[in-house]
Every structure is written in structure tokens, then in C-alpha cells.
Design a protein around this motif. Sequence first.
Motif, PDB file in Angstrom:
ATOM      1  N   ILE A 194       0.889  -1.194   0.038  1.00  0.00           N
ATOM      2  CA  ILE A 194      -0.060  -0.099  -0.051  1.00  0.00           C
ATOM      3  C   ILE A 194       0.749   1.122  -0.114  1.00  0.00           C
ATOM      4  O   ILE A 194       0.459   2.456  -0.611  1.00  0.00           O
ATOM      5  N   GLY A 195       1.957   1.066   0.536  1.00  0.00           N
ATOM      6  CA  GLY A 195       3.013   2.319   0.510  1.00  0.00           C
ATOM      7  C   GLY A 195       3.350   2.425  -1.073  1.00  0.00           C
ATOM      8  O   GLY A 195       3.506   3.856  -1.530  1.00  0.00           O
ATOM      9  N   TYR A 196       3.699   1.455  -1.696  1.00  0.00           N
ATOM     10  CA  TYR A 196       3.809   1.568  -3.243  1.00  0.00           C
ATOM     11  C   TYR A 196       2.745   2.240  -4.068  1.00  0.00           C
ATOM     12  O   TYR A 196       2.771   3.170  -4.913  1.00  0.00           O
ATOM     13  N   VAL A 197       1.442   1.698  -3.625  1.00  0.00           N
ATOM     14  CA  VAL A 197       0.231   2.267  -4.152  1.00  0.00           C
ATOM     15  C   VAL A 197       0.109   3.805  -3.971  1.00  0.00           C
ATOM     16  O   VAL A 197      -0.055   4.707  -4.888  1.00  0.00           O
ATOM     17  N   TYR A 198       0.496   4.244  -2.623  1.00  0.00           N
ATOM     18  CA  TYR A 198       0.373   5.688  -2.278  1.00  0.00           C
ATOM     19  C   TYR A 198       1.493   6.350  -3.334  1.00  0.00           C
ATOM     20  O   TYR A 198       1.082   7.610  -3.643  1.00  0.00           O
ATOM     21  N   MET A 199       2.821   5.943  -3.255  1.00  0.00           N
ATOM     22  CA  MET A 199       3.651   6.391  -4.082  1.00  0.00           C
ATOM     23  C   MET A 199       3.106   6.799  -5.645  1.00  0.00           C
ATOM     24  O   MET A 199       3.524   7.928  -6.324  1.00  0.00           O
ATOM     25  N   LEU A 200       2.277   5.873  -6.189  1.00  0.00           N
ATOM     26  CA  LEU A 200       1.934   5.756  -7.490  1.00  0.00           C
ATOM     27  C   LEU A 200       1.020   6.697  -7.694  1.00  0.00           C
ATOM     28  O   LEU A 200       0.783   7.643  -8.686  1.00  0.00           O
ATOM     29  N   VAL A 201      -0.298   6.643  -6.810  1.00  0.00           N
ATOM     30  CA  VAL A 201      -1.266   7.545  -7.064  1.00  0.00           C
ATOM     31  C   VAL A 201      -1.814   8.593  -6.106  1.00  0.00           C
ATOM     32  O   VAL A 201      -2.793   9.341  -6.403  1.00  0.00           O
ATOM     33  N   GLY A 202      -1.085   8.677  -5.055  1.00  0.00           N
ATOM     34  CA  GLY A 202      -1.177   9.679  -3.881  1.00  0.00           C
ATOM     35  C   GLY A 202      -2.337   9.675  -3.216  1.00  0.00           C
ATOM     36  O   GLY A 202      -2.461  10.681  -2.669  1.00  0.00           O
ATOM     37  N   THR A 203      -2.982   8.631  -2.896  1.00  0.00           N
ATOM     38  CA  THR A 203      -3.978   8.371  -2.025  1.00  0.00           C
ATOM     39  C   THR A 203      -3.924   6.900  -1.682  1.00  0.00           C
ATOM     40  O   THR A 203      -3.768   5.978  -2.228  1.00  0.00           O
ATOM     41  N   LEU A 204      -4.796   6.907  -0.189  1.00  0.00           N
ATOM     42  CA  LEU A 204      -4.968   5.453   0.067  1.00  0.00           C
ATOM     43  C   LEU A 204      -6.561   5.108   0.287  1.00  0.00           C
ATOM     44  O   LEU A 204      -6.885   3.998   0.647  1.00  0.00           O
ATOM     45  N   ASP A 205      -7.385   6.111  -0.267  1.00  0.00           N
ATOM     46  CA  ASP A 205      -8.682   5.766  -0.382  1.00  0.00           C
ATOM     47  C   ASP A 205      -9.021   4.811  -1.389  1.00  0.00           C
ATOM     48  O   ASP A 205      -8.693   4.986  -2.497  1.00  0.00           O
ATOM     49  N   VAL A 206      -9.696   3.861  -1.091  1.00  0.00           N
ATOM     50  CA  VAL A 206      -9.841   2.705  -2.086  1.00  0.00           C
ATOM     51  C   VAL A 206     -10.756   3.126  -3.107  1.00  0.00           C
ATOM     52  O   VAL A 206     -10.139   2.594  -4.179  1.00  0.00           O
ATOM     53  N   HIS A 207     -11.661   3.690  -3.262  1.00  0.00           N
ATOM     54  CA  HIS A 207     -12.204   4.403  -4.535  1.00  0.00           C
ATOM     55  C   HIS A 207     -11.541   5.004  -5.355  1.00  0.00           C
ATOM     56  O   HIS A 207     -11.452   5.000  -6.371  1.00  0.00           O
ATOM     57  N   LEU A 208     -10.756   6.076  -4.537  1.00  0.00           N
ATOM     58  CA  LEU A 208     -10.011   6.988  -5.733  1.00  0.00           C
ATOM     59  C   LEU A 208      -8.679   6.350  -5.984  1.00  0.00           C
ATOM     60  O   LEU A 208      -8.273   6.391  -7.203  1.00  0.00           O
ATOM     61  N   ALA A 209      -8.083   5.249  -5.253  1.00  0.00           N
ATOM     62  CA  ALA A 209      -7.002   4.587  -5.574  1.00  0.00           C
ATOM     63  C   ALA A 209      -7.182   3.554  -6.881  1.00  0.00           C
ATOM     64  O   ALA A 209      -6.802   3.439  -7.899  1.00  0.00           O
ATOM     65  N   ALA A 210      -8.377   2.980  -6.709  1.00  0.00           N
ATOM     66  CA  ALA A 210      -8.995   2.184  -7.836  1.00  0.00           C
ATOM     67  C   ALA A 210      -9.225   2.888  -9.276  1.00  0.00           C
ATOM     68  O   ALA A 210      -8.876   2.502 -10.228  1.00  0.00           O
ATOM     69  N   ASP A 211      -9.844   4.187  -9.186  1.00  0.00           N
ATOM     70  CA  ASP A 211      -9.907   4.946 -10.405  1.00  0.00           C
ATOM     71  C   ASP A 211      -8.566   5.236 -11.039  1.00  0.00           C
ATOM     72  O   ASP A 211      -8.329   5.441 -12.024  1.00  0.00           O
ATOM     73  N   ALA A 212      -7.624   5.739 -10.171  1.00  0.00           N
ATOM     74  CA  ALA A 212      -6.132   6.266 -10.499  1.00  0.00           C
ATOM     75  C   ALA A 212      -5.512   5.236 -11.138  1.00  0.00           C
ATOM     76  O   ALA A 212      -4.866   5.024 -11.845  1.00  0.00           O
ATOM     77  N   ILE A 213      -5.572   3.782 -10.168  1.00  0.00           N
ATOM     78  CA  ILE A 213      -4.678   2.612 -10.741  1.00  0.00           C
ATOM     79  C   ILE A 213      -5.184   2.283 -12.149  1.00  0.00           C
ATOM     80  O   ILE A 213      -4.427   1.715 -13.151  1.00  0.00           O
ATOM     81  N   ALA A 214      -6.472   2.408 -12.597  1.00  0.00           N
ATOM     82  CA  ALA A 214      -6.707   2.220 -14.075  1.00  0.00           C
ATOM     83  C   ALA A 214      -6.020   3.029 -14.856  1.00  0.00           C
ATOM     84  O   ALA A 214      -5.922   2.760 -16.043  1.00  0.00           O
ATOM     85  N   GLU A 215      -5.468   4.220 -14.685  1.00  0.00           N
ATOM     86  CA  GLU A 215      -4.742   4.927 -15.488  1.00  0.00           C
ATOM     87  C   GLU A 215      -3.337   4.763 -15.492  1.00  0.00           C
ATOM     88  O   GLU A 215      -2.468   5.263 -16.121  1.00  0.00           O
TER      89      GLU A 215
END
Length: 528
Positions: A169-190
Motif C-alpha cells: 500500500i506504500g507503493y500504491v500511495y507513491m503511484l497514485v497519491g491516495t489510500l482511499d480505496v475508491h480513488l485509488a481504484a480509479d487512479a490505478i486504472a490509468e
Amino acid sequence: MLTFFVIAPVLVAVFLYVTATNNTARILAIVAHIFQFVAAVYLVYVTRDAEIVTNIGNYAGGMGVTLRANSISADFVFITKFIFLAISIYLYRDKRNLPMFWFLLFVIEASIVGIFLSGDLFNIFVLVEVSTAVTLVLVMFNRVRRHEFNGMMFLMTNIVAAQFYLLGIGYVYMLVGTLDVHLAADAIAEVPTQSLVLPYALIMTSVAFKCTLIPFFSWSPKVRIYLGAPTVVQAILSGLQIKSAVYLFLRFQEIFEPVAATEVFLVLGIVAGLFGAFMAICQSDIKMILAYHTVSQVGLIIVGVSIGNLYSYIGGLYHIFSHAVFKTALFLCAGIIIHAYNTSDIYKIRGVMKRMPIVGVATALAVLGIMGAPLFIGSVSKYFIAYDVPFVINIFLILISLGTIISFLKFSLMFLGEPPVTSTAFVNEKSKTIPSLLLGVVCVVGGVFGVPLIYFLFRQDVTIHAGYFGKSLIFLASVVVGYFINKYVVIGNKTLKRIGAMNLGFKPICTAIGAFFAIMLIYVGFFR
């Protein structure tokens, strides 16, 4: 409303810690769980068409503590409240449990519900760790040295697995700048898929560990700790807590859909299903049989949600609820039987139907449920899992079912015969027999009314076709084959007994975790 589902168990926990020695207080706790269960039914109803979001503090942009209830998470909350209602009734007159035990029991309920409703990746981590810590204390509650050793093994291996999730999840935060599940899912798609390989492998290694999907881990104290825990704790660990890991599996497979290694988990589900069923056959202890079938049934669930067709996916989801019901019933009944006979050895228990008919009927209904007997809850979920699947996968599913049938035919030997004279006097405690029988009856209701229940839970119109009759014939044939295998191969087989005693230590478990991570990294990075 969503805050209520998490806070209410904590308030009940504090209330019981102060007043648990008073029967009136326990009645109030049961009433509180009835209200929570009714509220959970309402939550299922209102989330059929829309997601409910509660942002504590009214912070915008994914800040603050966010709780989300959609059609799936509401279903998990529903089954959690139902099981805890049954457990609170089961414990009503149990004088052996201290106020601290009641406190811990309902704190773990709050953490499990919180996992289902949390909308933040880090909050999920915190709640999983709270659940792990409380589980550790409950497992070692009897303060036996061997139980303490297994508990520490459980803690250390879970700490190792948790680090993978935290790094992910630290790596996810580095990639998309949020830990909110809904916002992270939308950002990960891009995000480019190659950038998702490492966080996905890290997170799913931890989730697979929690789901007992790493094959070598199935020999570890994660299964063997069941023997050291009180009965209701075993029921919660097997019937509910592991479902929180399955729920996280579903969420992260959806979030990381561009790189999701569905094929790997389909294979792992089959391996876990076969392995768990085989190891259950090798056991003679009631609770060990049930514990290994948790591994087997979770493998079956993972197969269902990973095959890729709608009916199998719905069957996998429904089997989550099926397993929660019949496994909780089996553990609760096992606790009554073991206390009455003063042994957990399946070969030393006889005459249950004659000595305690209500408990025997409840156990038999749950056994038929897990075996997948026609018109029982397990048969409906297994039918949909196997619906329109490739021939090879169907063969594996039949073998998993056969392994379940063999072990529970051996399990059912305790129903017949005469009770041994050395067994202690059975005290018919209605507070224990009523919830056990209720769960057994649900095993029948969930089969007979499986289709409308699936529509209520998942809003999916499914139909049981003529193929259900064919599956019923396969079940009957498997019972016949299982009977002869059990009689001539399983009973008294010393080789199987030695295999059943196998276990792994801390280093092999950590090695298995590392190997799984490497496999995920290579597969997703180069072959996905």
C-alpha cells in the motif's frame, strides 16, 4: 448508520466487560445483537441499488476515515451479525468465560465488520492487525504452554505477511497519491500495468497468506491453533475471520484488474481444495477435520470467483455464506459433544443421536450441508460453482467433493452405536443447543430457498437447471465410493495418520511466503 455497525460491538464489549457475570447483562447483549442483525438486513436492502458512504469528519478528497457499504460488503456484514448473534446466545449460560473473554470476542467482531466497511487501505491494515492481535490473545486464552507456542508462531508469521501488505500500500500511495480505496481504484486504472506488478504481488502475497492459499502454509500452526482455542473462537476463526481475507481478495482482484493473476489463483484454489480435503481425511480429531476443511472450502470459494463466468462467481459468493453457516454450526456442536464425551477423538465418540438427539440432528444437518447433499445449502453453492466450467476443472471439483464426503462419512460414525460408559453426564443447555440447531436448519433453508436468497443477497436472477439432478446423482455415487474408501482405506491407516501429523516451522513458512511472492512477481511481470 455505517459507524453504528463498527461502534456497537465495541460498546457491547465494554458493557459486558463490566457486567458479564450478570445473566441480565448477557440478555441485553443478545438483544443488542438482534437489533444489529435487523439493521444488517436493512443495510442489505438499501445497498442493492446504491453505495452508502460515510466520511467521518466530512473531509474531502479521500481524507479522514471513510466507511463504504456496497452490495457485497453489506452481505458480509449481514452474515457477521447473524453468526455473532448465534454465538452470543450460545454463550449465554457459559459460566467458564470471564468478562475479558466477552470483551475480546466483541472487539474482534468490530474489527471484522470494520474490514468489510473500511474505505481506506491503511485503515484496513490497522483493522487486520487489531483482529490478529485479539485472535492471538483468544487462542492463548487457556494459558497452556503448547497453545502459547502456537500462538507466538501465529503472531510471527502474520507479522511477516503483514509487512508485504504494508509495503504494497506504500507503493500504491507513491503511484497514485491516495489510500482511499475508491480513488485509488480509479487512479490505478490509468497507471501503466508494469508499474502495478510490484504492489500487486506484495499485497496479494499477504492476502493469499491470510486466505491459507499458499499450499505449504496449510501444514502450519495457522490450522493447528484451532485445538488450543475455545470453541466459539474456533467457530469465529473458521466461519468468519477467514472470510475477511476472502473479502480482501475480491476487493484487490477488482482494484488491480489490469494485472490480476486470476489463473494463478484458480490453480491455487484447486490445490488448496484438494490438499485441505486430503489432510482432513488423515485426521482423527473432530476439530482438526473441521480446521482442514476450512482450507478446502476456501479453496473452493477461490475457484468459484476465479473461473470467469457469472454463475460460478455467484456460486463462490454464496459458498462464502454457506461455509460460514455450516462450519459455525459444526464447531458449536463439536464443542458440546467434546465436553459431554471428554474427548475429541472421532473413533472414541459413539451414540450421539441416542444420547443428545437435538445436538445430533443439528450436527447431521451441518454435515449434509458441507457435503453438498441435495436440497442443502452447500449443494446449491457448489452447483453454481461447477456450472458450465471446463471438463478438467469439473473433475477437480468432483474430487474435492469426494474428499469432503470421505472425511465426513468418518465424522458421522459418532452418530451411531452406544455411548461409552466413561463419558460424562450430558447437560442439555438450551442456550447452546438452540443456536446450533438454528444454524443447522439454515443449512436446509439455504438449500431449498437458495435461488431467492441469492437474489436477496446479490440481486442476481439465477436458475437451477436440470443439471442439478445430474449433480445429485454424482453426489450419491460419490457417497457410495467414499463409503468403501473410508471403510477399506482410511480407517486404521497408520500412513495417513503420520501424514496428518505433518507440520511446518517458522523458517519453512517464511520460505513459502517468499517463494509465493517471487512466483507472483515473475508471472505478473512476464506472463500476464
